[in-house]
Design a protein around this motif. Structure first.
Motif, PDB file in Angstrom:
ATOM      1  N   GLU A 109       0.834  -1.201   0.000  1.00 32.90           N
ATOM      2  CA  GLU A 109       0.000   0.000   0.000  1.00 32.90           C
ATOM      3  C   GLU A 109       0.870   1.254   0.000  1.00 32.90           C
ATOM      4  OE1 GLU A 109      -3.519   1.881   2.854  1.00 32.90           O
ATOM      5  OE2 GLU A 109      -2.426   0.098   3.482  1.00 32.90           O
ATOM      6  N   ILE A 110       0.432   2.284  -0.737  1.00 34.85           N
ATOM      7  CA  ILE A 110       1.080   3.597  -0.705  1.00 34.85           C
ATOM      8  C   ILE A 110       0.160   4.535   0.061  1.00 34.85           C
ATOM      9  CG2 ILE A 110       1.959   5.540  -2.046  1.00 34.85           C
ATOM     10  CD1 ILE A 110       3.532   2.932  -2.498  1.00 34.85           C
ATOM     11  N   CYS A 111       0.684   5.170   1.106  1.00 36.24           N
ATOM     12  CA  CYS A 111      -0.082   6.131   1.899  1.00 36.24           C
ATOM     13  C   CYS A 111       0.399   7.535   1.585  1.00 36.24           C
ATOM     14  CB  CYS A 111       0.083   5.857   3.387  1.00 36.24           C
ATOM     15  SG  CYS A 111      -0.610   4.285   3.902  1.00 36.24           S
ATOM     16  N   ALA A 112      -0.552   8.452   1.476  1.00 40.37           N
ATOM     17  CA  ALA A 112      -0.235   9.855   1.226  1.00 40.37           C
ATOM     18  C   ALA A 112      -1.028  10.708   2.210  1.00 40.37           C
ATOM     19  CB  ALA A 112      -0.592  10.232  -0.206  1.00 40.37           C
ATOM     20  N   PHE A 113      -0.356  11.702   2.787  1.00 37.89           N
ATOM     21  CA  PHE A 113      -0.987  12.532   3.808  1.00 37.89           C
ATOM     22  C   PHE A 113      -0.404  13.932   3.766  1.00 37.89           C
ATOM     23  CE2 PHE A 113       2.493  10.046   5.470  1.00 37.89           C
ATOM     24  CZ  PHE A 113       3.289  10.987   6.110  1.00 37.89           C
ATOM     25  N   ALA A 114      -1.177  14.897   4.253  1.00 36.46           N
ATOM     26  CA  ALA A 114      -0.706  16.279   4.323  1.00 36.46           C
ATOM     27  C   ALA A 114       0.492  16.346   5.259  1.00 36.46           C
ATOM     28  CB  ALA A 114      -1.819  17.193   4.820  1.00 36.46           C
ATOM     29  N   GLY A 125       4.929   1.969  12.149  1.00 37.68           N
ATOM     30  CA  GLY A 125       3.933   1.226  11.378  1.00 37.68           C
ATOM     31  C   GLY A 125       3.072   2.199  10.598  1.00 37.68           C
ATOM     32  N   ASP A 126       1.755   2.207  10.887  1.00 38.88           N
ATOM     33  CA  ASP A 126       0.869   3.136  10.188  1.00 38.88           C
ATOM     34  C   ASP A 126       0.520   4.359  11.044  1.00 38.88           C
ATOM     35  OD1 ASP A 126      -0.876   1.986  12.001  1.00 38.88           O
ATOM     36  OD2 ASP A 126      -2.315   1.315  10.498  1.00 38.88           O
ATOM     37  N   VAL A 127       1.359   4.653  12.036  1.00 42.46           N
ATOM     38  CA  VAL A 127       1.157   5.806  12.909  1.00 42.46           C
ATOM     39  C   VAL A 127       2.352   6.741  12.783  1.00 42.46           C
ATOM     40  CG1 VAL A 127       0.940   6.556  15.325  1.00 42.46           C
ATOM     41  CG2 VAL A 127      -0.248   4.498  14.534  1.00 42.46           C
ATOM     42  N   ILE A 128       2.049   8.045  12.614  1.00 47.18           N
ATOM     43  CA  ILE A 128       3.118   9.042  12.624  1.00 47.18           C
ATOM     44  C   ILE A 128       2.974   9.871  13.892  1.00 47.18           C
ATOM     45  CG2 ILE A 128       1.856  10.784  11.264  1.00 47.18           C
ATOM     46  CD1 ILE A 128       4.780  11.243   9.959  1.00 47.18           C
ATOM     47  N   VAL A 129       4.122  10.153  14.501  1.00 49.49           N
ATOM     48  CA  VAL A 129       4.170  10.910  15.753  1.00 49.49           C
ATOM     49  C   VAL A 129       4.765  12.281  15.452  1.00 49.49           C
ATOM     50  CG1 VAL A 129       5.049  10.978  18.112  1.00 49.49           C
ATOM     51  CG2 VAL A 129       4.537   8.764  17.039  1.00 49.49           C
ATOM     52  N   CYS A 130       4.028  13.328  15.779  1.00 53.24           N
ATOM     53  CA  CYS A 130       4.503  14.691  15.536  1.00 53.24           C
ATOM     54  C   CYS A 130       5.767  14.945  16.365  1.00 53.24           C
ATOM     55  CB  CYS A 130       3.427  15.697  15.910  1.00 53.24           C
ATOM     56  SG  CYS A 130       3.951  17.414  15.652  1.00 53.24           S
ATOM     57  N   PRO A 131       6.800  15.506  15.733  1.00 50.10           N
ATOM     58  CA  PRO A 131       8.052  15.733  16.445  1.00 50.10           C
ATOM     59  C   PRO A 131       7.980  16.852  17.491  1.00 50.10           C
ATOM     60  CG  PRO A 131       8.194  16.664  14.255  1.00 50.10           C
ATOM     61  CD  PRO A 131       6.885  15.922  14.329  1.00 50.10           C
ATOM     62  N   ARG A 132       6.972  17.708  17.432  1.00 48.43           N
ATOM     63  CA  ARG A 132       6.909  18.835  18.360  1.00 48.43           C
ATOM     64  C   ARG A 132       6.156  18.522  19.652  1.00 48.43           C
ATOM     65  NH1 ARG A 132       7.574  24.295  16.741  1.00 48.43           N
ATOM     66  NH2 ARG A 132       5.644  24.708  17.837  1.00 48.43           N
ATOM     67  N   HIS A 133       4.950  17.993  19.541  1.00 47.92           N
ATOM     68  CA  HIS A 133       4.133  17.800  20.739  1.00 47.92           C
ATOM     69  C   HIS A 133       3.601  16.378  20.889  1.00 47.92           C
ATOM     70  CE1 HIS A 133       3.691  22.230  19.877  1.00 47.92           C
ATOM     71  NE2 HIS A 133       4.249  22.202  21.072  1.00 47.92           N
ATOM     72  N   SER A 134       4.115  15.448  20.073  1.00 48.08           N
ATOM     73  CA  SER A 134       3.804  14.015  20.168  1.00 48.08           C
ATOM     74  C   SER A 134       2.360  13.633  19.850  1.00 48.08           C
ATOM     75  CB  SER A 134       4.206  13.461  21.539  1.00 48.08           C
ATOM     76  OG  SER A 134       5.590  13.641  21.740  1.00 48.08           O
ATOM     77  N   ALA A 135       1.648  14.476  19.125  1.00 51.03           N
ATOM     78  CA  ALA A 135       0.329  14.054  18.633  1.00 51.03           C
ATOM     79  C   ALA A 135       0.551  12.874  17.694  1.00 51.03           C
ATOM     80  CB  ALA A 135      -0.361  15.200  17.900  1.00 51.03           C
ATOM     81  N   TYR A 165      -4.858  11.247   1.355  1.00 49.06           N
ATOM     82  CA  TYR A 165      -5.212  11.330  -0.054  1.00 49.06           C
ATOM     83  C   TYR A 165      -5.205   9.955  -0.698  1.00 49.06           C
ATOM     84  CZ  TYR A 165      -3.683  16.059   1.074  1.00 49.06           C
ATOM     85  OH  TYR A 165      -3.512  17.272   1.677  1.00 49.06           O
ATOM     86  N   LYS A 166      -6.058   9.791  -1.704  1.00 48.68           N
ATOM     87  CA  LYS A 166      -6.071   8.566  -2.503  1.00 48.68           C
ATOM     88  C   LYS A 166      -4.814   8.524  -3.357  1.00 48.68           C
ATOM     89  CE  LYS A 166     -11.047   8.215  -2.967  1.00 48.68           C
ATOM     90  NZ  LYS A 166     -12.177   8.202  -3.919  1.00 48.68           N
ATOM     91  N   THR A 167      -4.302   7.307  -3.548  1.00 49.35           N
ATOM     92  CA  THR A 167      -3.116   7.124  -4.396  1.00 49.35           C
ATOM     93  C   THR A 167      -3.411   6.067  -5.449  1.00 49.35           C
ATOM     94  OG1 THR A 167      -2.174   5.400  -2.988  1.00 49.35           O
ATOM     95  CG2 THR A 167      -1.547   7.679  -2.490  1.00 49.35           C
ATOM     96  N   ARG A 168      -2.618   6.112  -6.505  1.00 51.38           N
ATOM     97  CA  ARG A 168      -2.650   5.052  -7.506  1.00 51.38           C
ATOM     98  C   ARG A 168      -1.276   4.973  -8.146  1.00 51.38           C
ATOM     99  NH1 ARG A 168      -6.498   7.861 -12.164  1.00 51.38           N
ATOM    100  NH2 ARG A 168      -4.896   9.302 -12.953  1.00 51.38           N
ATOM    101  N   ILE A 169      -0.988   3.786  -8.685  1.00 51.44           N
ATOM    102  CA  ILE A 169       0.294   3.569  -9.353  1.00 51.44           C
ATOM    103  C   ILE A 169       0.009   3.419 -10.837  1.00 51.44           C
ATOM    104  CG2 ILE A 169       2.281   2.036  -9.563  1.00 51.44           C
ATOM    105  CD1 ILE A 169       1.719   1.284  -6.578  1.00 51.44           C
ATOM    106  N   VAL A 170       0.703   4.211 -11.636  1.00 47.67           N
ATOM    107  CA  VAL A 170       0.588   4.158 -13.092  1.00 47.67           C
ATOM    108  C   VAL A 170       1.993   3.919 -13.626  1.00 47.67           C
ATOM    109  CG1 VAL A 170      -0.089   5.393 -15.181  1.00 47.67           C
ATOM    110  CG2 VAL A 170      -1.392   5.731 -13.061  1.00 47.67           C
ATOM    111  N   GLY A 171       2.249   2.711 -14.108  1.00 51.62           N
ATOM    112  CA  GLY A 171       3.606   2.346 -14.520  1.00 51.62           C
ATOM    113  C   GLY A 171       4.495   2.348 -13.295  1.00 51.62           C
TER     114      GLY A 171
END
Length: 104
Positions: free
Chosen positions: A36-41, A58-68, A89-95
């Motif tokens: 799977e490809i994940c895309a996020f702001a 894993g599938d969790v990102i931890v904010c470097p400033r306040h640990s959200a 965001y939705k992703t897709r692979i083309v080639g």
């Protein structure tokens, strides 16, 4: 509904690492989770700072400033101080290109 934009090559994305793509209006973090490809702001909804420099667990990102914490598959906020979900965001692979659906 947004428009798909080419943001990376498949070879740019590594499991457990965040690749940041710059667009005209957005910075987008991308990573591989298995097949799977994940895309996020690339921003923490708590303070607007870049989240791409945070730790990826894993599938969790931890904010470097306040640990959200956010789930990068769903965008759901997992702990304070953030209360607003992370845009994903939705992703897709083309080639060998990774495309992400973005709104201007």
């Amino acid at each position: 509904m947004g428009e798909f934009q080419k943001l990376a090559k498949l070879s740019d994305l590594k499991e457990g690492e965040i690749f940041v793509a710059e667009t005209r209006y957005h910075r987008v973090g991308l990573t591989r989770l298995g097949d799977e490809i994940c895309a996020f702001a690339d921003l923490c909804t708590h303070d607007g700072e870049d989240i791409s420099t945070g730790e990826l667990e894993g599938d969790v990102i931890v904010c470097p400033r306040h640990s959200a914490k956010f789930n990068i598959r769903t965008g759901k906020v997992l702990c304070m101080p953030a209360v607003e979900d992370l845009p994903v965001y939705k992703t897709r692979i083309v080639g060998d290109e990774v495309e992400v659906e973005l709104e201007d």
